[in-house]
Design an enzyme around this catalytic site. Structure first.
Site, mmCIF file in Angstrom:
data_model
loop_
_atom_site.group_PDB
_atom_site.id
_atom_site.type_symbol
_atom_site.label_atom_id
_atom_site.label_comp_id
_atom_site.label_asym_id
_atom_site.label_seq_id
_atom_site.Cartn_x
_atom_site.Cartn_y
_atom_site.Cartn_z
ATOM 1 N N ARG A 65 0.914 3.846 1.624
ATOM 2 C CA ARG A 65 1.320 4.418 2.918
ATOM 3 C C ARG A 65 2.533 3.702 3.509
ATOM 4 N NH1 ARG A 65 -3.370 1.612 3.497
ATOM 5 N NH2 ARG A 65 -3.426 -0.155 4.942
ATOM 6 N N TYR A 66 2.905 2.549 2.912
ATOM 7 C CA TYR A 66 4.026 1.785 3.444
ATOM 8 C C TYR A 66 5.317 1.962 2.639
ATOM 9 C CZ TYR A 66 0.388 -0.668 6.056
ATOM 10 O OH TYR A 66 -0.659 -0.966 6.881
ATOM 11 N N ILE A 67 5.221 2.464 1.450
ATOM 12 C CA ILE A 67 6.413 2.555 0.601
ATOM 13 C C ILE A 67 6.796 4.017 0.385
ATOM 14 C CG2 ILE A 67 6.042 0.349 -0.557
ATOM 15 C CD1 ILE A 67 4.705 1.802 -2.844
ATOM 16 N N ALA B 24 0.841 -1.200 0.000
ATOM 17 C CA ALA B 24 0.000 0.000 0.000
ATOM 18 C C ALA B 24 0.877 1.251 0.000
ATOM 19 C CB ALA B 24 -0.924 -0.012 1.214
#
Length: 884
Positions: free
Chosen positions: A125-127, A123
């Site tokens: 928001r994680y990368i 997602a």
């Protein structure tokens, strides 16, 4: 025509409101064109100017807005991009992941997915992401960027980014619009730069795609990326051992998951046969395909290419946007336009830099005049601002003749802003040095503008030097040999025949079994009436009563020879003939006799290697016939076409024909060539002639790794890239080798014969530092040893070694004799000593006279003669023929 009154629209004419009628069809036409134009220009097709689609351009612009050298959350970048992009966050995130996976413009951190396995990115928001050094170098320059209002008018966004590189070709692009699509394949970074340099030099160039998944590709029909072209891509498959294949690279536009699924489907359909598949893919592809014992790895490799996604075709379509219009051009023209655009951008950049340097020089010169000539003292008595300006202007006039432009009021105002501290510490020498440095920079920029092409070439060379490391070609370029599916398909069904009723098929399980076949094979059938037909395998097909031979048909097969004796009509003479069936029209009945009614085949045999048997003719006792029995050798009969009448056997009635003696092949040895461009054997005369091969002859193969083996020369064989010897194997001819032993750190000489022709063996030691220096299959080879020069000593003279005298023939596993104790610099293979090799006995040469009829089908396969394909026939008094 549908019409609708529109009360909301009123025209004022003569002070009276009037109703207007709008045709809905016209509205739809305008709206559709507007929508189609929007999708083409604003969503699907990239622009040639910078190589970006609008969403990609907005992402890159947003990343520059946020760039501070640190990583940003992709979710943050996506949110920032939504200020410019009128669509949702999902489309922006997907587009950004695609850019990041191309590993050129975005420096990624985290799980960005895997193009090899098809795994999706984490997602947003994680990368995290930031601009790469390459992107910062070639994509941005606000001074030469044209701007436009964003979709809501609140911000400015670039109409196109000043990309000074053929970025579209490096990344590739794909999109589907309304009635329009594009598919531009990615090309190699270094090759694009080299091609751009050649274009600027006025030289011809060729660029070919290079895929991030590597693999092997045939670009013979690439057609410069234009519509109608085709690229064939293959997985890289090698043989790990006799029962295991390794797929180490996959075709572009596939993943390991889709590839494995296609293999499993082909196995379920019976096209190929595998035991199991292991997927060990991580950073690199590794798919292990385990085969059942006894299955040919080479044929399985070809079957994987024929029936699975291990080979696929890609159809490029070069469509770009230029001047807000779609344009279909090839990749060479794209590169020319992109390179020319880069040259113009470099020119604009130089012109802006020149203007900045000249402005700096102008003010530095003005500042020196102002301070050195103490012009600032002229304003001491002035009380008004206009008086100050006039006083400075008057004081400068005697000293400004050498300036390159007139002095403006803004220049004078800027002089008044100089601080007293700076005036008091003014150093004339340093000021002059600054002016001289600016003059050098101005001269350099002017030189670059006058020699713009050379400057652009140097610019591309710098890009190659700074960013080309690690971007070498991944996809191997090779010309593919077509895989004949019928030759590699697994025989997944059984063929049966009902001879009396005249049926063949795969569903006749109660009848006579013929052979194994596949569902794409063609079957050749002969009947007692002298009829022949080729038909596709089916569950049940009627051919004709009294079938005497059934086999799988092999197209263009000149080595399977049919021997036949037939009676011409009722009571007519008998004829003998030999022929091959190379090409026919499927489902057409052919008459192999002279065409007279009640003709019949008296003797028939199918011979896979042109064998010619001896038969005994027995006549009926009638009248004054003296010779009732004699032998006929088919070897005495010339092989002709199947339409030939044949040679007369007798005009009398034949009682019985008996097989007396089985024959040997009467065909020439098969000539085999090796085509280095496709790394395959062939019998069509392509490449280098290896030799003439009979049934028992084998190929000798030696690799750089010191491995030797002999194989049967089948056309389906695959060869390793490190093969250094490929020739016809002569069992009594020794193999000579000089190798470096890694354990003993010495050079050794050995000569050996191959004892086991069916085994692959290593003839140098297993130490990791052991290395094969030279190998020779000459009868009397010669080698030259060049010694290394020792410090303080003369270089020792080269040593010529007669390998035949140096060592006798020993076993393949023997260590050999030490070549020398001295340090060796180089070992060269010299011309061998002349030697007359033992002559090979030639085979009886009888050439096949080929047929010229063209088949309308391409499916063919290896054929195995029916075991009942030859035999004795007896004719009774009523003319009935019995096979026994």
């Amino acid at each position: 025509m549908i019409e609708e009154e529109n009360d909301d629209l009123m025209n004022e004419q003569d002070g009276q409101p009037q109703e207007t009628i709008t045709r809905i069809t016209g509205m739809y036409k305008d709206w559709f064109l507007d929508y189609a134009s929007y999708v083409i220009l604003e969503r699907a097709v990239p622009a040639i100017e910078d190589g970006f689609k609008p969403v990609q351009r907005r992402i890159m612009h947003s990343m520059k807005d946020l760039d501070d050298g640190r990583y940003n959350k992709v979710a943050n970048i996506v949110g920032h991009t939504m200020q410019y992009h009128p669509h949702g966050d999902a489309s922006i995130a997907d587009a950004m992941v695609q850019i990041g996976q191309k590993d050129l413009l975005i420096d990624t951190q985290g799980n960005w997915g895997n193009i090899l396995t098809g795994d999706r990115a984490a997602a947003s928001r994680y990368i995290e992401a930031r601009l790469s050094k390459f992107a910062l170098d070639v994509v941005y320059n606000p001074k030469i960027t044209e701007w436009q209002a964003s979709y809501d008018g609140r911000r400015k966004e670039p109409t196109s980014l000043p990309v000074m590189f053929p970025l579209l070709l490096a990344q590739g692009g794909e999109g589907i619009a309304v009635g329009l699509s594009t598919k531009i394949l990615p090309h190699n970074f270094i090759e694009i730069i080299d091609a751009s340099i050649k274009h600027l030099q006025g030289k011809r160039f060729t660029i070919l795609p290079d895929f991030p998944t590597a693999g092997i590709a045939d670009f013979t029909n690439y057609n410069d990326g234009n519509r109608g072209g085709k690229v064939r891509v293959r997985a890289k498959i090698s043989q790990l051992d006799k029962n295991t294949l390794v797929i180490s690279e996959i075709p572009f536009a596939t993943t390991t998951s889709s590839l494995i699924d296609s293999i499993l489907k082909a196995n379920d359909k019976g096209k190929i046969k595998i035991k199991k598949i292991e997927d060990n893919t991580a950073a690199e592809v590794e798919i292990l395909v385990h085969l059942p014992s006894g299955l040919s790895p080479d044929k399985t490799i070809d079957a994987l290419y024929a029936f699975t996604s291990c080979e696929s075709s890609i159809s490029p379509l070069g469509c770009i946007i230029e001047d807000n219009k779609p344009l279909f051009i090839g990749v060479s023209e794209m590169l020319r336009r992109s390179t020319d655009n880069t040259v113009q951008l470099l020119k604009q950049e130089l012109e802006i830099r020149l203007g900045e340097f000249e402005e700096q020089w102008h003010f530095a010169s003005l500042e020196r005049i102002f301070i050195e000539n103490r012009v600032y003292r002229d304003i001491e008595e002035e009380e008004t601002w206009s008086g100050v300006i006039s006083a400075i202007d008057k004081g400068l006039q005697p000293h400004i003749r050498h300036l390159k432009r007139a002095v403006t009021e803004d220049d004078i105002v800027r002089l008044t802003e100089i601080r007293i501290k700076r005036i008091s510490k003014f150093d004339i020498d340093k000021a002059q040095q600054k002016i001289d440095a600016l003059e050098e920079q101005i001269a350099q920029v002017k030189y670059h503008l006058e020699n713009l092409i050379e400057y652009a070439i140097d610019y591309f060379k710098r890009l190659k030097k700074d960013y080309g490391k690690g971007r070498e070609r991944k996809t191997e370029i090779r010309i593919f040999d077509d895989v004949d599916a019928t030759k590699v398909v697994i025989r997944n069904t059984k063929l049966y025949v009902n001879r009396e009723e005249g049926f063949i098929g795969t569903s006749l399980r109660r009848d006579e079994y013929v052979c194994d076949c596949s569902d794409i094979d063609d079957i050749i059938v002969f009947t007692k009436q002298g009829k022949m037909m080729v038909t596709k395998v089916d569950t049940k097909t009627f051919i004709g009563k009294d079938i005497i031979h059934v086999a799988v048909f092999k197209k263009k097969d000149k080595r399977t020879i049919y021997n036949m004796i037939y009676r011409d009509g009722k009571g007519g003479p008998s004829y003998i003939k030999r022929y091959a069936v190379t090409a026919v029209t499927r489902d057409r009945e052919y008459d192999l006799t002279n065409g007279n009614k009640l003709s019949a085949i008296l003797y028939f045999s199918a011979n896979p290697n042109g064998e010619a048997e001896v038969v005994t003719i027995n006549l009926r006792q009638a009248g004054s016939i003296k010779k009732l029995k004699w032998d006929i050798d088919f070897a005495d009969i010339l092989i002709k076409g199947r339409v030939s009448k044949g040679n007369l056997v007798t005009k009398y009635s034949i009682k019985r024909i008996e097989l007396k003696e089985k024959g040997v092949s009467t065909l020439k040895p098969r000539k085999i060539w090796f085509d280095d461009s496709v790394q395959r054997l062939n019998v069509d005369g392509r490449g280098e002639l290896i030799g003439e091969f009979r049934g028992e002859d084998r190929l000798l193969i030696i690799s750089q790794a010191g491995i030797v083996k002999t194989i049967i020369p089948e056309l389906t064989v695959h060869f390793d890239s490190d093969m250094i010897v490929l020739e016809k194997w002569i069992p009594k001819k020794p193999i000579s080798a000089i190798y470096f032993d890694g354990e003993k750190e010495r050079y050794y000489v050995k000569r050996f014969l191959i004892d086991n022709e069916n085994r692959e063996e290593r003839f140098i030691s297993d130490h990791p530092n052991s290395q094969l220096e030279i190998v020779s299959t000459d009868w009397k080879p010669m080698a030259e040893v060049v010694f290394a020069k020792e410090r303080g000593k003369e270089r020792k003279e080269n040593l010529d070694v007669k390998l035949e005298e140096f060592i006798s023939i020993k076993g393949l596993s023997a260590l050999g004799n030490q070549l020398t104790k001295e340090r060796v610099n180089q070992i060269n293979l010299l011309e061998p000593i002349p030697y007359e090799a033992p002559e090979d006995k030639p085979a009886v040469e009888i050439e096949v006279v080929g047929e010229t009829e063209v088949s309308n089908e391409s499916n063919s396969t290896d054929s195995n003669p029916n075991e009942n394909g030859e035999g004795n026939l007896e004719i009774d008094d009523e003319g009935q023929i019995t096979l026994f």
